[in-house]
Design an enzyme around this catalytic site. Structure first.
Site, short mmCIF file in Angstrom:
data_model
loop_
_atom_site.label_atom_id
_atom_site.label_comp_id
_atom_site.label_asym_id
_atom_site.label_seq_id
_atom_site.Cartn_x
_atom_site.Cartn_y
_atom_site.Cartn_z
N SER A 191 2.93 13.12 -1.20
CA SER A 191 3.84 12.02 -0.90
C SER A 191 4.62 11.58 -2.14
O SER A 191 5.36 12.35 -2.71
CB SER A 191 3.05 10.86 -0.28
OG SER A 191 3.92 9.86 0.20
N ASP A 248 10.92 8.72 0.46
CA ASP A 248 10.11 9.30 -0.60
C ASP A 248 10.04 10.82 -0.42
O ASP A 248 10.57 11.36 0.56
CB ASP A 248 8.74 8.64 -0.65
CG ASP A 248 7.86 8.93 0.54
OD1 ASP A 248 8.39 9.34 1.59
OD2 ASP A 248 6.63 8.75 0.45
N ASP A 289 8.08 13.12 0.69
CA ASP A 289 7.68 13.73 1.96
C ASP A 289 8.24 12.98 3.16
O ASP A 289 7.86 13.26 4.31
CB ASP A 289 6.15 13.85 2.06
CG ASP A 289 5.46 12.51 2.20
OD1 ASP A 289 5.96 11.52 1.64
OD2 ASP A 289 4.41 12.45 2.87
N ASP A 348 7.98 10.05 4.54
CA ASP A 348 7.24 9.18 5.47
C ASP A 348 7.44 7.71 5.12
O ASP A 348 7.01 6.84 5.88
CB ASP A 348 5.76 9.55 5.55
CG ASP A 348 5.00 9.32 4.24
OD1 ASP A 348 5.64 9.13 3.19
OD2 ASP A 348 3.76 9.38 4.27
N ARG A 349 8.08 7.41 4.00
CA ARG A 349 8.34 6.03 3.61
C ARG A 349 9.85 5.80 3.49
O ARG A 349 10.60 6.73 3.22
CB ARG A 349 7.69 5.70 2.27
CG ARG A 349 6.18 5.75 2.30
CD ARG A 349 5.64 5.41 0.93
NE ARG A 349 4.18 5.37 0.93
CZ ARG A 349 3.46 4.65 0.09
NH1 ARG A 349 4.06 3.90 -0.81
NH2 ARG A 349 2.15 4.67 0.14
N GLU A 394 2.88 -0.98 7.01
CA GLU A 394 2.11 -1.38 5.83
C GLU A 394 3.11 -1.79 4.76
O GLU A 394 4.23 -1.26 4.71
CB GLU A 394 1.20 -0.26 5.34
CG GLU A 394 1.89 1.03 4.97
CD GLU A 394 0.93 2.13 4.57
OE1 GLU A 394 -0.29 1.89 4.60
OE2 GLU A 394 1.39 3.22 4.21
#
Length: 616
Positions: free
Chosen positions: A171, A328, A330, A332-333, A429
């Site tokens: 990540s 980011d 990968d 996912d954010r 999150e």
């Protein structure tokens, strides 16, 4: 397998005096067929670097908040060919027990673009080795033929009906790291008890099986299928479920800039924008293409804010774009910034959650006129995240829950709620991880980027900016102010001492009663299971014995949490304070929050400041 005497003969090495370490050295050199990592251990043996060998070989990685994650290099404690083979052997053994139809259902394997020349490792190579382990056991493998965002693996697990999935990624971690994420049949990351059972099976599967090193199987085996085109097509089609105003998107006057931070996100975010009817976002050219060295950023984590978004912000100014999006490595954010009053506002994860949560609820309500439907709607957040969703729920009557930190706990709870007929339409999150809709029970920067762009375009039609709408949300539901930061601590003994002192602050089993003159009314310790706010003094959330997490509730309303990171050598601290609608202005809340935050660091962490590195 021979004995350690062979090691002495082959390497002219005097034993370390530690039989366990000698055995581990022998096993490594016997099992590792990667000349780079085998050579690293052989060199350490020749040089007599006993402590370094003990660090690398004396322990094994364990599942944290995001799977297995460690630097790449030689050793059972690091990410490399051998530990990926061992991990996949252990995963196979557990899956063979859990799924009688494992051979027909198969597993999904994806990877990002990380790599390290010194260890001969790359995410793609590690993915092919993981595939070889499974193919050698006659298991169907859906191995992507190119890099993909992390959420595409759990999406594929669900779409293809696979038993489980593996994603090779670290990540947003430093370039030296890599990782191994495991997803279960529900699409959620594995959590207890699966993670413990997989680890047990890994420990029983040390020696590589025949064929486990044959990464050529990924090309030659008829059991290997490439799901890339099918999954990308299905994903783009299903994005329509969270696209609410496509006809307006094509007409927007807004321009967007997107950075993929040298990772996988560029083409996938472009595809998501097209699915939403937008013109593609303007890419940051220096960061568009994958590069495992991450040459333009000191840290490949867009959560760090303006310091790492500089190229994106400058490009936006030149292009006349008012919204910057960054995924980011990968993807996912998602981070975001907006030009407001000639200044860039970089939103925190909690602020983006307030906007995205409001947007998902607003559109859900537009499509569901029956008030009784609200009882089936849920939103989720981790325990260290903003309480803004609870404020929404108090007004609108839907269900909100908190989970332990980490999206694996959110994913697990989503699966449980789904089984009783509940629909989770948003989860987050605070560390810029968002799940919009129910496509995949994992944070997803690709879909979140398109959703945020659509919200910005819709608000622009109402002559509102994202920042103005955030102020409207706080006016309607109450201001929510939070801070998040961390310190580095590379010495586990110091970490243990810090948290032990907090648990024995006024004597044995006695937590602090105040901090900086601010009265503490309640303490929750998720490591020990203690919660002073509960009648039986027991935590409602599950206990997490393998990490530290203590939350302090102050008389002023501030809630502060100290916890260890599950992926990096950090102690993280979170503070937040909320007000009822019309009760307080943000400036006064921020002042109170900063006072408590400074006192928290000074009194609870600074006694060990010589061993700690503050975030710059």
């Amino acid at each position: 397998m021979g004995d350690c005497g062979d090691l002495n003969a082959n390497l002219n090495f005097r034993t370390t005096g530690d039989p366990r370490l000698d055995k581990a050295i022998y096993q490594w050199i016997s099992w590792d067929k990667n000349p780079h990592t085998r050579g690293q251990v052989e060199a350490l043996v020749q040089e007599g670097c006993v402590e370094e060998l003990r660090c690398r070989l004396g322990s094994r990685m364990s599942f944290g908040t995001a799977g297995l994650r460690a630097p790449m290099g030689a050793g059972f404690a690091l990410i490399n060919d051998l530990t990926i083979i061992q991990s996949t052997q252990g995963l196979y053994k557990y899956c063979a027990i859990a799924f009688p139809d494992l051979h027909s259902r198969g597993l999904v394997i994806g990877y990002d673009t990380r790599g390290q020349e010194a260890s001969g490792c790359s995410s793609e190579r590690l993915a092919r080795l993981a595939a070889a382990v499974l193919l050698g056991r006659g298991i169907r493998v859906y191995l992507f033929s190119t890099y993909v965002p992390t959420p595409f693996v759990p999406y594929a697990v669900k779409k293809l009906g696979a038993a489980a999935g593996v994603m090779i990624t670290a990540s947003h971690n430093p370039k030296e790291d890599n990782g191994y994420k495991v997803y279960w049949e529900s699409g959620a990351q594995i959590a207890s008890p699966h993670d413990k059972e997989v680890l047990r099976c890994i420990e029983e599967s040390g020696e590589p099986w025949g064929g486990s090193w044959d990464h050529g199987l990924a090309e030659s085996s008829p059991l290997r299928t490439d799901p890339t085109l099918h999954i990308c097509t299905c994903y783009a089609e299903e994005l329509q479920s969270i696209c609410f105003h496509r006809e307006l998107n094509a007409e927007t006057r807004l321009k967007f800039v997107h950075s993929s931070f040298h990772g996988v996100g560029h083409s996938f975010v472009q595809q998501a924008f097209r699915a939403f009817g937008f013109a593609p976002p303007i890419p940051v050219p220096e960061q568009k293409d994958p590069d495992p060295e991450f040459p333009t950023v000191s840290c490949p984590n867009p959560e760090e804010g303006e310091s790492v978004l500089e190229l994106s912000l400058r490009l936006a100014e030149r292009e006349g774009a008012t919204v910057v999006l960054a995924t980011d490595p990968d993807a996912d954010r998602l981070a975001a910034a907006e030009l407001s009053n000639n200044r860039w506002k970089v939103f925190t994860g909690n602020e983006l959650a307030a906007l995205l949560g409001w947007w998902m609820l607003f559109n859900w309500k537009q499509l569901h006129s029956n008030p009784t439907d609200t009882a089936q709607v849920c939103m989720l957040a981790t325990a260290v995240s903003s309480k803004i969703l609870q404020a929404f729920a108090r007004v609108h009557g839907f269900h909100v829950e908190e989970t332990l930190p980490g999206f694996k706990w959110i994913g697990k709870r989503i699966d449980e709620l789904r089984k009783v007929g509940k629909e989770v339409i948003f989860a987050f999150e605070e560390s810029i991880g968002f799940m919009c809709g129910s496509m995949v029970p994992e944070k997803d920067g690709v879909s979140a980027a398109a959703v945020l762009a659509e919200m910005a375009a819709y608000l622009d039609r109402q002559n509102l900016t994202l920042n103005q709408q955030l102020a409207n949300i706080y006016h309607m539901y109450g201001s929510h102010v939070s801070t998040t930061s961390y310190i580095f601590c590379h010495d586990p003994a110091v970490v243990k001492r810090i948290f032990s002192r907090l648990r024995c602050f006024h004597g044995e089993n006695s937590y602090p009663r105040s901090c900086g003159g601010h009265c503490i009314t309640h303490v929750r310790d998720l490591t020990t299971g203690y919660d002073s706010s509960q009648p039986d003094k027991k935590c409602v959330l599950p206990i997490i014995k393998n990490s530290h997490m203590i939350t302090f509730t102050f008389h002023s309303g501030v809630v502060a949490t100290l916890r260890t990171s599950g992926t990096e050598p950090k102690i993280k601290y979170y503070t937040q304070i909320c007000a009822l609608p019309g009760e307080s202005v943000i400036s006064s809340l921020e002042m109170e929050l900063h006072k408590v935050t400074d006192a928290l660091v000074e009194e609870f962490l600074e006694p060990d400041k010589n061993k700690l590195i503050r975030r710059s």
